[in-house]
Scaffold this active site. Structure first.
Site, PDB file in Angstrom:
ATOM      1  N   TYR A   1     -12.224   0.038   1.881  1.00 17.99           N
ATOM      2  CA  TYR A   1     -12.096   1.509   0.833  1.00 17.99           C
ATOM      3  C   TYR A   1     -12.610   2.502   2.418  1.00 17.99           C
ATOM      4  O   TYR A   1     -14.001   2.403   2.045  1.00 17.99           O
ATOM      5  CB  TYR A   1     -12.524   1.575  -0.221  1.00 17.99           C
ATOM      6  CG  TYR A   1     -11.931   1.100  -1.419  1.00 17.99           C
ATOM      7  CD1 TYR A   1     -10.583   0.514  -0.997  1.00 17.99           C
ATOM      8  CD2 TYR A   1     -13.130   0.693  -3.145  1.00 17.99           C
ATOM      9  CE1 TYR A   1     -10.141  -0.041  -2.796  1.00 17.99           C
ATOM     10  CE2 TYR A   1     -11.937  -0.286  -3.603  1.00 17.99           C
ATOM     11  CZ  TYR A   1     -11.069  -0.480  -3.315  1.00 17.99           C
ATOM     12  OH  TYR A   1      -9.640  -0.493  -4.444  1.00 17.99           O
TER      13      TYR A   1
ATOM     14  N   HIS B   1      -7.177  -9.354  -1.861  1.00 13.13           N
ATOM     15  CA  HIS B   1      -6.959  -8.336  -2.048  1.00 13.13           C
ATOM     16  C   HIS B   1      -5.087  -8.258  -2.346  1.00 13.13           C
ATOM     17  O   HIS B   1      -4.177  -7.923  -2.691  1.00 13.13           O
ATOM     18  CB  HIS B   1      -7.474  -6.907  -1.098  1.00 13.13           C
ATOM     19  CG  HIS B   1      -7.583  -5.553  -1.831  1.00 13.13           C
ATOM     20  ND1 HIS B   1      -8.340  -5.153  -0.787  1.00 13.13           N
ATOM     21  CD2 HIS B   1      -7.038  -5.132  -2.305  1.00 13.13           C
ATOM     22  CE1 HIS B   1      -8.242  -3.440  -1.753  1.00 13.13           C
ATOM     23  NE2 HIS B   1      -7.449  -3.507  -2.320  1.00 13.13           N
TER      24      HIS B   1
ATOM     25  N   SER C   1      -6.619   2.049 -11.886  1.00 16.59           N
ATOM     26  CA  SER C   1      -5.600   2.895 -12.122  1.00 16.59           C
ATOM     27  C   SER C   1      -4.903   3.065 -13.418  1.00 16.59           C
ATOM     28  O   SER C   1      -4.043   3.888 -14.042  1.00 16.59           O
ATOM     29  CB  SER C   1      -4.257   3.349 -11.503  1.00 16.59           C
ATOM     30  OG  SER C   1      -4.470   3.415 -10.275  1.00 16.59           O
TER      31      SER C   1
ATOM     32  N   LEU D   1      -5.377   5.486 -14.997  1.00 14.58           N
ATOM     33  CA  LEU D   1      -5.713   6.880 -16.148  1.00 14.58           C
ATOM     34  C   LEU D   1      -4.443   7.859 -15.148  1.00 14.58           C
ATOM     35  O   LEU D   1      -3.825   8.579 -14.982  1.00 14.58           O
ATOM     36  CB  LEU D   1      -6.670   7.940 -15.632  1.00 14.58           C
ATOM     37  CG  LEU D   1      -8.023   7.396 -16.373  1.00 14.58           C
ATOM     38  CD1 LEU D   1      -8.980   8.699 -16.011  1.00 14.58           C
ATOM     39  CD2 LEU D   1      -7.637   8.179 -17.907  1.00 14.58           C
ATOM     40  N   GLY D   2      -3.023   6.385 -14.564  1.00 12.50           N
ATOM     41  CA  GLY D   2      -1.946   6.948 -13.867  1.00 12.50           C
ATOM     42  C   GLY D   2      -2.465   7.763 -13.022  1.00 12.50           C
ATOM     43  O   GLY D   2      -1.351   8.343 -12.619  1.00 12.50           O
TER      44      GLY D   2
END
Length: 334
Positions: free
Chosen positions: A56, A128, A207, A209-210
C-alpha cells in the site's frame, strides 16, 4: 463497542476495523497528517483493528501507522491489533507484478513491515496473494515458523478458495481469511463464509461499501477517471457504472428512511449476516469514519434485512468485480 474474535485463538477486536489502503494515494491524494487524524478518531470511537500491507503506497501506509504509534509512548503496543500482508512482488527485469510465497521473501518483507510499523510483532500476517508454484501446505509451515519465533501472533490468507483454506488448516489453525464481501459481492456465501465459521477462522471483509457504490457519495464518472484502478474495473466503466448508480439509489433512499447513512446501513447488514465477519472499511475523512461507526450501533430486524435484500438482491451489480488483469491472483471457486 461491539467486539469480535480475530480467529479462534486471537484477541477480541472491535467489530469493524480500518482498511489502511486509504493511507496511500490509491483512492485519492492523502498525507500522513490526514492518516493520523483518522487513527486518532478511530481510537476515540473504540476501533482497535488496523489492516495494512507492504504494497500500500510502497510501504507508506505502514509508515504512517508507525509514525503515529511512535508518538504514543509506552502504550503504543496496546492501542491496535495490527494486520499486514506480503506476497506480492515485481519481476526485476520486466517490472510486472508477480507473487512470491517463498520463506526468504516473506521473511524479508515481514522484517521490513515490522521496521516501518515500529513494532516487534504483528497480530496477524497475511499472504496477500497465493504463489501457485508453492503448495499452500509449505507456505502454512513457513507462517507457523514465524509465529513460533514470535514475529507474528497469527496468520491468514487473502482471497483464497475454501478448498485451499481446508488444506492449510490441516497443517495449522488459520486465524483469518480476508476477501471482498458486501451487498455488491456475495460470492463468499458460496462456501467460504461457512468454512471459516466452522474452523473458527475470522472472516475479514474488505471493500464492505462496494468501493463507494453503497454510500451516499458514490463515485461518479469524473471521479472514477482520476483513479487508475477504478477506471479499469468493469463495475465502474460505462454503461455498467450508470446501471449500478441507478440500482443503488433505492438503497440510499431506504437508509434515509431508516434515519441513517447508506454506509452505516451496509456495514450493519454485514455485521448481522455472520458473527465472525469483521468489516474493514477505509476512508480518508473523519466524517466518513463516523458513519462506519454508526453501522455498529444499528439494530436491524429481520424485516429490515428483508427490505435491504429486496432493494439489493444477490446479483444486482452490473459488471464483474475485477478486470481480467485484476483477477490474476485471487482464487476463484464458484
Amino acid at each position: 463497542m461491539k467486539k469480535r474474535k480475530l480467529g479462534k485463538f486471537g484477541p477480541e477486536v472491535s467489530a469493524i476495523g480500518i482498511g489502511a489502503m486509504s493511507f496511500s494515494d490509491f483512492y485519492g491524494p492523502t498525507d500522513e497528517a490526514q492518516s493520523h487524524q483518522i487513527l486518532t478518531a478511530a481510537l476515540d470511537g473504540g476501533i482497535t483493528h488496523l489492516d495494512t500491507a507492504n504494497v500500500y503506497g510502497n510501504g507508506c501506509s505502514e509508515s504512517a501507522i508507525g509514525t503515529f504509534l511512535s508518538k504514543q509512548g509506552k502504550r503504543k503496543n496496546d492501542l491496535f491489533s495490527i494486520a499486514t500482508k506480503a506476497g506480492i512482488s515485481k519481476d526485476a527485469h520486466s517490472g510486472k507484478r508477480m507473487f512470491d510465497n517463498s520463506k526468504a521473501h516473506l521473511q524479508s518483507e515481514l522484517e521490513g513491515s515490522l521496521k516501518r510499523l515500529g513494532v516487534e510483532t504483528v497480530d496477524l500476517f497475511y499472504i496477500h496473494r497465493r504463489d501457485p508454484k508453492i503448495p499452500i501446505e509449505e507456505v502454512t509451515e513457513t507462517l507457523a515458523s514465524f509465529q513460533s519465533e514470535g514475529k507474528i501472533k497469527s496468520f491468514g490468507f487473502s482471497e483464497i478458495a475454501p478448498s485451499s483454506l481446508k488444506r492449510a488448516s490441516k497443517i495449522h489453525h488459520v486465524g483469518a481469511v480476508q476477501s471482498e464481501y458486501s451487498l455488491s459481492v456475495r460470492s463468499p456465501e458460496l462456501g467460504l463464509l461457512q468454512m471459516t465459521k466452522d474452523l473458527g477462522t475470522a472472516f475479514v471483509a474488505f471493500s464492505p461499501l462496494g468501493r463507494s457504490l453503497l454510500t451516499d457519495r458514490p463515485h461518479m464518472l469524473d471521479k472514477v477517471q482520476e483513479v487508475l484502478w477504478l477506471r479499469t474495473n468493469p463495475r465502474f466503466q460505462e454503461p455498467n457504472l450508470s446501471f449500478n448508480l441507478r440500482a443503488t439509489d433505492p438503497f440510499r433512499a431506504l437508509a434515509a428512511e431508516l434515519n441513517t447513512s447508506a454506509a452505516a446501513l451496509a456495514i450493519a447488514w454485514l455485521l448481522h449476516k455472520y458473527d465472525h465477519v469483521i468489516p474493514i472499511p477505509g476512508t480518508r475523512f473523519v466524517k466518513h469514519l463516523n458513519e462506519h461507526l454508526d453501522g455498529m450501533r444499528i439494530a436491524l430486524s429481520e424485516k429490515d434485512i428483508a427490505r435491504i435484500e429486496e432493494v439489493l438482491p444477490i446479483g444486482w451489480a452490473h459488471g464483474d468485480r475485477y478486470s481480467p488483469d485484476q483477477w490474476i491472483g485471487p482464487e476463484k471457486y464458484c
